[in-house]
Write a protein that holds these residues in place. Structure first.
Motif, mmCIF file in Angstrom:
data_model
loop_
_atom_site.group_PDB
_atom_site.id
_atom_site.type_symbol
_atom_site.label_atom_id
_atom_site.label_comp_id
_atom_site.label_asym_id
_atom_site.label_seq_id
_atom_site.Cartn_x
_atom_site.Cartn_y
_atom_site.Cartn_z
ATOM 1 N N GLY A 13 -19.454 34.798 10.394
ATOM 2 C CA GLY A 13 -19.510 33.394 11.161
ATOM 3 C C GLY A 13 -19.378 32.605 10.334
ATOM 4 N N GLU A 14 -20.090 32.496 9.001
ATOM 5 C CA GLU A 14 -20.256 31.594 7.900
ATOM 6 C C GLU A 14 -19.193 31.091 7.122
ATOM 7 N N ALA A 15 -17.949 32.166 6.775
ATOM 8 C CA ALA A 15 -17.028 31.298 6.114
ATOM 9 C C ALA A 15 -15.541 31.816 6.940
ATOM 10 N N ASN A 16 -14.445 30.896 6.517
ATOM 11 C CA ASN A 16 -13.535 30.530 8.036
ATOM 12 C C ASN A 16 -12.412 31.236 7.360
ATOM 13 N N ALA A 17 -12.201 31.442 5.883
ATOM 14 C CA ALA A 17 -10.834 32.231 5.778
ATOM 15 C C ALA A 17 -10.684 31.903 4.085
ATOM 16 N N THR A 18 -10.174 33.137 3.205
ATOM 17 C CA THR A 18 -9.892 33.382 1.964
ATOM 18 C C THR A 18 -8.699 34.249 2.318
ATOM 19 N N VAL A 19 -8.511 33.658 0.468
ATOM 20 C CA VAL A 19 -6.614 33.701 0.487
ATOM 21 C C VAL A 19 -7.687 35.411 -1.090
ATOM 22 N N GLU A 20 -6.623 36.348 -0.449
ATOM 23 C CA GLU A 20 -6.177 38.103 -1.740
ATOM 24 C C GLU A 20 -6.124 37.973 -2.578
ATOM 25 N N LEU A 21 -6.068 37.964 -4.089
ATOM 26 C CA LEU A 21 -5.730 37.831 -4.688
ATOM 27 C C LEU A 21 -6.632 39.985 -4.914
ATOM 28 N N THR A 22 -4.912 40.284 -4.442
ATOM 29 C CA THR A 22 -5.461 41.852 -4.293
ATOM 30 C C THR A 22 -5.757 42.367 -5.985
ATOM 31 N N PRO A 23 -6.774 43.477 -6.270
ATOM 32 C CA PRO A 23 -6.795 44.139 -7.782
ATOM 33 C C PRO A 23 -6.053 44.996 -7.490
ATOM 34 N N ASN A 24 -5.093 45.752 -6.675
ATOM 35 C CA ASN A 24 -4.096 46.748 -6.509
ATOM 36 C C ASN A 24 -2.747 45.830 -6.852
ATOM 37 N N MET A 25 -3.105 46.008 -7.787
ATOM 38 C CA MET A 25 -1.820 45.574 -8.921
ATOM 39 C C MET A 25 -0.845 47.247 -8.748
ATOM 40 N N ALA A 26 -1.378 47.573 -9.224
ATOM 41 C CA ALA A 26 -0.826 49.509 -9.728
ATOM 42 C C ALA A 26 -0.221 49.751 -8.207
ATOM 43 N N GLY A 27 -0.312 49.590 -6.676
ATOM 44 C CA GLY A 27 0.788 49.706 -5.996
ATOM 45 C C GLY A 27 2.118 49.829 -6.582
ATOM 46 N N PRO A 28 2.204 48.081 -6.484
ATOM 47 C CA PRO A 28 3.653 47.639 -6.957
ATOM 48 C C PRO A 28 4.654 48.271 -7.714
ATOM 49 N N ALA A 29 3.180 48.841 -9.184
ATOM 50 C CA ALA A 29 3.737 49.095 -10.313
ATOM 51 C C ALA A 29 4.296 50.382 -9.893
ATOM 52 N N PHE A 30 3.608 50.993 -9.270
ATOM 53 C CA PHE A 30 3.889 52.602 -9.052
ATOM 54 C C PHE A 30 5.292 52.883 -8.232
ATOM 55 N N ASP A 31 5.479 51.840 -7.153
ATOM 56 C CA ASP A 31 6.718 51.823 -6.426
ATOM 57 C C ASP A 31 8.147 51.647 -7.331
ATOM 58 N N ALA A 32 7.643 50.703 -7.882
ATOM 59 C CA ALA A 32 8.985 49.891 -8.760
ATOM 60 C C ALA A 32 8.757 51.101 -10.189
ATOM 61 N N LEU A 33 8.171 51.673 -10.267
ATOM 62 C CA LEU A 33 8.127 52.749 -11.530
ATOM 63 C C LEU A 33 8.591 54.280 -10.747
ATOM 64 N N ASP A 34 8.427 54.152 -9.666
ATOM 65 C CA ASP A 34 9.066 55.970 -8.637
ATOM 66 C C ASP A 34 11.238 55.486 -8.867
ATOM 67 N N ALA A 35 11.070 53.753 -8.457
ATOM 68 C CA ALA A 35 12.331 54.130 -7.969
ATOM 69 C C ALA A 35 13.199 53.686 -9.336
ATOM 70 N N TYR A 36 12.627 53.471 -10.618
ATOM 71 C CA TYR A 36 13.045 53.234 -11.840
ATOM 72 C C TYR A 36 13.436 54.515 -12.505
ATOM 73 N N TRP A 37 12.324 55.710 -12.113
ATOM 74 C CA TRP A 37 12.249 57.136 -12.511
ATOM 75 C C TRP A 37 13.853 58.215 -11.489
ATOM 76 N N LYS A 38 13.732 58.156 -10.664
ATOM 77 C CA LYS A 38 14.674 58.640 -9.947
ATOM 78 C C LYS A 38 16.040 58.102 -10.228
ATOM 79 N N ASP A 39 16.654 56.897 -9.893
ATOM 80 C CA ASP A 39 17.805 56.568 -9.923
ATOM 81 C C ASP A 39 17.826 55.135 -10.822
ATOM 82 N N GLY A 40 16.603 54.928 -12.189
ATOM 83 C CA GLY A 40 17.105 53.871 -12.767
ATOM 84 C C GLY A 40 17.344 52.682 -12.999
ATOM 85 N N THR A 41 16.286 52.614 -11.447
ATOM 86 C CA THR A 41 16.900 50.849 -10.625
ATOM 87 C C THR A 41 16.030 50.283 -11.456
ATOM 88 N N MET A 42 16.479 49.072 -11.488
ATOM 89 C CA MET A 42 15.440 47.685 -12.680
ATOM 90 C C MET A 42 15.307 47.026 -11.850
#
Lengths: 339, 503, 317
Positions: C258-287
């Protein structure tokens, strides 16, 4: 009386800086009692100056032997990391304190052996630990901020003793003990002797080797105390940032204290006043509420003014100026006017 | 007169350094300026060279009143100075040193060929055959000294002040320097010569002026003076036989042996030697500079570790592997180079005297302030150390008084064996006599002394035995009536000849 | 014994068989200078494992030449894609061109480069200004129309996170005159400085009674400030609202207390979105888009801070 005359420039400077801060922040000198502890900007300064003041005690001795210890900031990080590691590992309060102090003494021993036995120049010898030591601290904390909750250990950072913050009590007691140790025994004389002329002192039978090592170990001990306070203050060991650049502030404190970097005569009390002056400037800048872009400029400006005012040459000019005022204008000046 | 000084007065806080002093210098003369340390010689010279400004008085050069305000201004007026420590830059070439500040230029750039020619021209007539494009530091002190003179003469050209120029030169080098000075005298320069070596004064000077306590005492032609009268002028009282040899009868009395050193040696430094020292005995070490005299002493004091040899006293063996060990064995050592090895300049007289005693007691048992004070005052009085008080920094005292402080430091330890390496070098004649008297006094009380000295008179005056050192070997031992200038020189020469035959 | 060996070798064979079919991705990481960076490495490895991607990891120890050498070696090995967290912005053109000629897509993580954007597939990163704005908007909602005097702990003076997070916060509170930043000082992103500067804020603002909220440019400074507030006898989270950025484990601990009220995430999960984009690209060449902005998620005490702490504490922060 003699001591007072030696400390006069530092006391005057400290009062002047306090006055300056009061102009920008009128409540500066207010002190009140709240929940059994003294509260106020001045008390904050006494507490916040602990790391630099402790380092300055050790640094004064090292500089008196014509040396310098650049590693103390890093030793703070190492000792803080060791203490936090011990506390987090459940070894208990006193084991943590003992291990941290042991680490500091070991660091001092390393520096002392490099300087006294192997004969490396102090600035180079201590630079080794300064650069490598932070890596050692990071290895201990595994690169993260190693936190702990032990309230006993946190007392060293934020507790109070007789209403005073514990860090302030620690540095004042350390300072008094060290100064008395130096002046009540012959250590002060022997340290000054090897600083002024190591060879002649050794010929007179002074054990320069052991004294030099002891002085660097004292510096390591002071850094260890500072490390304990720093870690206890934030309840965690921040290997990346703890004590960063504090060695430079400590050297500055020693210099503002009027001690010569060429070794010899030293005054621990003056160096401690130097540390207080630096912290008063730091806290004053925060209280005055200037934008942070100006912090370093203001600090540097004030330090330059202080050092210029304390320079021996200016002191001589001042002496002659005062004398000439007292005895009336010198004949040369009259001639100038006549022309 | 080329240079006349009248009624020159200069005060410093607490002292009257010069009191109504006069001095004359003719063109083409060497005028010696003599006096004990603190007599006012340096102050007078500093007033001449513009380092100090006199409070009153007049300096006339070539008939015109001058008041130089800096060394540079004095040089332009024609007054050049050469000091004991050469104040040129050893890491520049000889030519650069000579031409410094007025380099010949071509197209705005320094012309090295022009500079070489200029330098060679400046050295012409000094009898030096050296390569001016080599670093000054590669030449001997004597040559550096002559280069400094050449520069001073070229820059100034009227008055040349030589302040203790021979202090670090050997006899041959002194002769070389004097030839140069005589040449300059023949050219019509006025030369002021300051020296502690009275032989050299008699050898070189035309006239002598003696100062004492900031006052002018006498100016006379050298021919009208003898040594004893000159010393009388300097000391202000007739000197009781300065050189009072330990009379012959004295020697016959065998002194009870105290210390035995056998086969003491260190490879490459000194060959093995035996030495016995009796209680209350003075052993002299004679030899040329670099012969191994100082090295022998350093071995005995543990300053250099001996690679072979044993030391023992009547009780048993002694370890001498460090100065601390030697001090524990009751030894003391007043080294040759006072400034770097003897005094701790920024500490007070009191602290310097107490230092060795304190080191022996250990840091945890400080000598009480009152006791330190008592010691300091006792030795200031006993050794007649000239200081305003015991709190004055030793670095501010004159050379002789610094030496006395170092002696006091050891006497406070009450050692049984005191090694004195050139205890009288560079100190004035009064202090010199006092130190020799002190050695007599100490040995009468039972202390043993090893005395190293370049001055044979001094060795002969105080030694019971003299050991001659040559080429890192102890080559001869002279005792009793056998000690004389001739025998010592003979010992050195004979062995030199032997070496020559062997080679 | 025999059975065990047999079993082990079967398992190993299965893995090798799988790996042969899986995509291979090279990851050139800057180093491990901060806890956040260590968490990013941990999460990238986790994400690759979950998706059956064979990740080749290379730690550059803060040196660009190490990164360039790593990329060249990835190209030589013929990987299917390269992830790059660039240590500096310039000097990447030639090595990116080599990757392009070898037809290996490159995805930038966290930081950007000054090269032409046709040399890489996409960049994944956060928007620093947006993070500050989220924090500001949270405060606006929290205090409503009440007067609120805010003190601000800035990052290192002159650094881009400090400048952008300050700008974003000011945008977030713009138009709400009841909220005012009364003091703003640098705490150098460190816990110790955060505490020291907060102490002086408290002194200067009537023992802290005049302060309504603290905005810290990172969680570490907020953690330090929370201690200062407690030592001054006030309750952080109640007497003074605490909002900060990063979402490191320790701030969740404070939030759970109860000593802090809010924090905004700077996610260290940059790889998740990166792999999503790569999967789409590998599958059908989606840019994909040239910049994929990670979510700047706001965490408050309603978001199970204790659970968040547990899930994050071993990521290497």
């Amino acid at each position: 009386m003699q001591t007072l005359r030696r400390l006069a420039p530092q006391i005057v400077t400290l009062l002047a800086v306090c006055l300056l801060v009061t102009l920008f922040f009128p409540g500066f000198l207010d002190i009140s009692m709240s929940g059994g502890r003294l509260v106020g900007p001045v008390i904050d300064i006494l507490k916040r100056s602990a790391p630099v003041a402790l380092l300055a005690i050790g640094m004064t001795l090292v500089i008196a032997t014509r040396g310098i210890d650049l590693s103390v900031g890093t030793v703070i990080a190492i000792c803080g990391a060791v203490a936090a590691w011990a506390i987090a590992g459940g070894m208990g309060l006193w084991a943590a304190v003992a291990l941290a102090i042991g680490a500091g003494l070991l660091a001092g021993l390393w520096n002392g052996v490099l300087v006294a036995v192997i004969g490396i120049q102090p600035i180079v010898a201590t630079l080794i630990l300064m650069t490598a030591g932070r890596g050692i601290a990071q290895l201990i904390t595994e690169g993260r901020i190693l936190t702990f909750t032990d309230p006993g250990f946190a007392w060293f950072g934020s507790g109070t003793l007789f209403g005073m913050p514990v860090p302030a009590v620690i540095w004042i007691v350390t300072g008094v003990v060290m100064a008395q140790l130096m002046r009540r025994t012959a250590l002060g004389l022997l340290v000054e002797a090897i600083g002024i002329n190591r060879r002649a002192s050794a010929l007179a039978g002074v054990n320069a080797l052991v004294l030099l090592i002891a002085v660097y170990m004292a510096s390591g001990l002071c850094a260890a105390l500072a490390g304990i306070i720093t870690a206890a203050d934030i309840r965690g060991a921040d290997a990346n940032n703890a004590g960063l650049w504090l060695e430079l502030d400590a050297i500055l404190a020693v210099v503002i204290g009027g001690n010569s970097l060429l070794g010899g005569r030293f005054s621990i009390a003056a160096a401690l006043l130097g540390a207080l002056i630096i912290q008063t400037i730091d806290t004053g800048i925060l209280l005055a509420g200037f934008p942070s872009e100006y912090n370093l400029v203001i600090k540097a400006g004030l330090v330059v003014i202080i050092l210029v005012l304390q320079s021996p040459r200016l002191a001589t000019e001042w002496y002659f100026w005062r004398r000439s005022v007292r005895e009336g204008p010198p004949p040369a000046t009259t001639k100038e006017h006549a022309r | 007169m080329l240079l006349t000084i009248r009624s020159l007065t200069k005060t410093f806080p607490g002292t009257l350094a010069l009191d109504d002093v006069r001095f004359d210098l003719a063109a083409g003369e060497v005028h010696a300026l003599l006096g004990e340390n603190g007599a006012g010689k340096s102050t007078l010279i500093k007033c001449l060279t513009g380092a100090y400004r006199p409070d009153a008085g007049e300096i006339t050069l070539d008939g015109a009143v001058v008041a130089p305000r800096s060394t540079g201004e004095a040089q332009e007026l024609g007054i050049g100075t050469v000091y004991q420590e050469v104040n040129l830059l050893p890491n520049l070439t000889v030519a650069q040193n000579l031409c410094f500040g007025r380099e010949p230029r071509r197209f705005g750039l320094v012309s090295s060929r022009g500079m070489k020619a200029m330098a060679e021209g400046m050295l012409d007539g000094y009898g030096l055959d050296i390569d001016v494009s080599r670093d000054l530091g590669t030449y001997s002190v004597a040559i550096q000294q002559i280069v400094a003179i050449a520069r001073a003469v070229a820059l100034s050209g009227k008055v040349l002040i030589l302040d203790e120029p021979t202090a670090s030169l050997d006899a041959r080098e002194v002769e070389m320097l004097f030839d140069v000075v005589r040449g300059l005298r023949a050219q019509g320069l006025g030369i002021v010569f300051v020296s502690h070596f009275l032989d050299q004064v008699f050898d070189l000077s035309d006239r002598v002026t003696v100062l004492r306590n900031g006052r002018h005492i006498v100016t006379e032609d050298i021919a009208a003076l003898d040594r004893v009268r000159l010393i009388e002028h300097m000391l202000g009282h007739a000197l009781e036989d300065e050189v009072e040899a330990r009379n012959a009868g004295h020697v016959e009395a065998r002194r009870p042996p105290m210390l035995h050193f056998e086969g003491m040696a260190r490879r490459g430094v000194i060959e093995g030697f035996d030495l016995e020292v009796g209680q209350g005995e003075v052993v002299g070490l004679a030899g040329l500079l670099g012969s191994g005299r100082t090295e022998s002493a350093e071995l005995l004091f543990g300053l250099r570790a001996a690679t072979a040899g044993t030391a023992r006293d009547q009780e048993g063996p002694l370890t001498l592997d460090s100065p601390r060990a030697a001090i524990r064995a009751g030894f003391g050592f007043a080294p040759e180079d006072r400034k770097t090895d003897g005094i701790v300049a920024d500490l007070s007289v009191r602290e310097n005297i107490a230092l060795a005693l304190q080191a022996r007691r250990g840091w945890a048992r400080p000598i009480p302030r009152a006791e330190q004070q008592r010691l300091a005052e006792m030795y200031i009085e006993r050794l007649d150390i000239r200081t305003s008080d015991a709190e004055k920094a030793v670095g501010d005292l004159s050379g002789g008084n610094q030496q006395k402080v170092v002696l006091a430091r050891w006497l406070a330890m009450n050692p049984r064996f005191l090694i004195l390496d050139e205890p009288t070098r560079g100190i004035d004649v009064g202090a010199h006599a006092e130190i020799l008297r002190l050695i007599h006094q100490l040995t009468d009380e039972g202390m043993s002394v090893l005395l190293i000295s370049s001055e044979l008179d001094e060795l002969i005056a105080v030694s019971d035995r003299v050991i001659v050192v040559r080429d890192r070997r102890h080559v001869a031992e002279l005792t009793g009536a056998g000690i004389s200038t001739e025998t010592i020189v003979h010992a050195i020469a004979q062995h030199a000849r032997k070496d020559g035959e062997a080679a | 014994m025999k059975l065990k060996t047999l079993l082990a070798s079967t398992v190993a064979m299965t893995f090798i068989g799988l790996a042969a079919q899986a995509q291979t991705v090279g990851f050139s990481q800057i180093g491990s200078e901060s806890g956040w960076r260590a968490a990013e490495t941990t999460l990238t490895k986790q994400q690759a494992e979950e998706r059956g991607i064979d990740l080749k990891f290379s730690d550059a120890q803060q040196k660009q030449e190490n990164q360039i050498a790593a990329i060249r070696s990835f190209i030589a090995q013929g990987v299917d894609a390269i992830l790059l967290a660039p240590v500096v912005a310039t000097g990447w053109d030639s090595v990116l061109e080599e990757a392009k000629e070898a037809e290996i897509p490159v995805v930038l993580l966290d930081r950007r480069v000054d090269s032409s954007d046709d040399l890489y597939l996409t960049a994944v990163g956060s928007d620093l200004v947006h993070e500050g704005k989220v924090a500001g908007e949270w405060l606006v909602n929290e205090v409503g129309d009440a007067e609120c005097r805010v003190v601000e702990l800035q990052g290192t003076t002159g650094s881009s996170p400090a400048i952008d997070r300050k700008t974003g916060f000011e945008e977030g509170i713009a138009g709400h005159d009841n909220i005012e930043i009364v003091r703003s000082q640098t705490g150098d992103f460190t816990r110790a400085q955060g505490k020291e500067v907060m102490e002086s804020f408290l002194q200067a603002e009537n023992g802290g009674k005049d302060i309504c909220a603290l905005y810290a440019h990172n969680d570490d400074m907020a953690v330090g400030a929370i201690q200062a507030i407690k030592e001054a006898g006030l309750k952080p989270g109640e007497d003074i609202l605490i909002v900060s950025i990063d979402a490191v484990p320790d701030i969740f601990k404070a939030m759970a207390d109860g000593e802090a009220n809010a924090t905004v995430e700077l996610t260290p999960n940059m790889a998740g979105p990166a792999f999503d984009a790569l999967d789409a690209y590998w599958k059908d060449g989606t840019m994909p888009e040239k910049f994929i902005q990670t979510e700047s998620k706001l965490y408050t005490p309603e978001d199970d801070p204790a659970g968040e702490y547990e899930s994050r504490k071993d990521l290497g922060y």
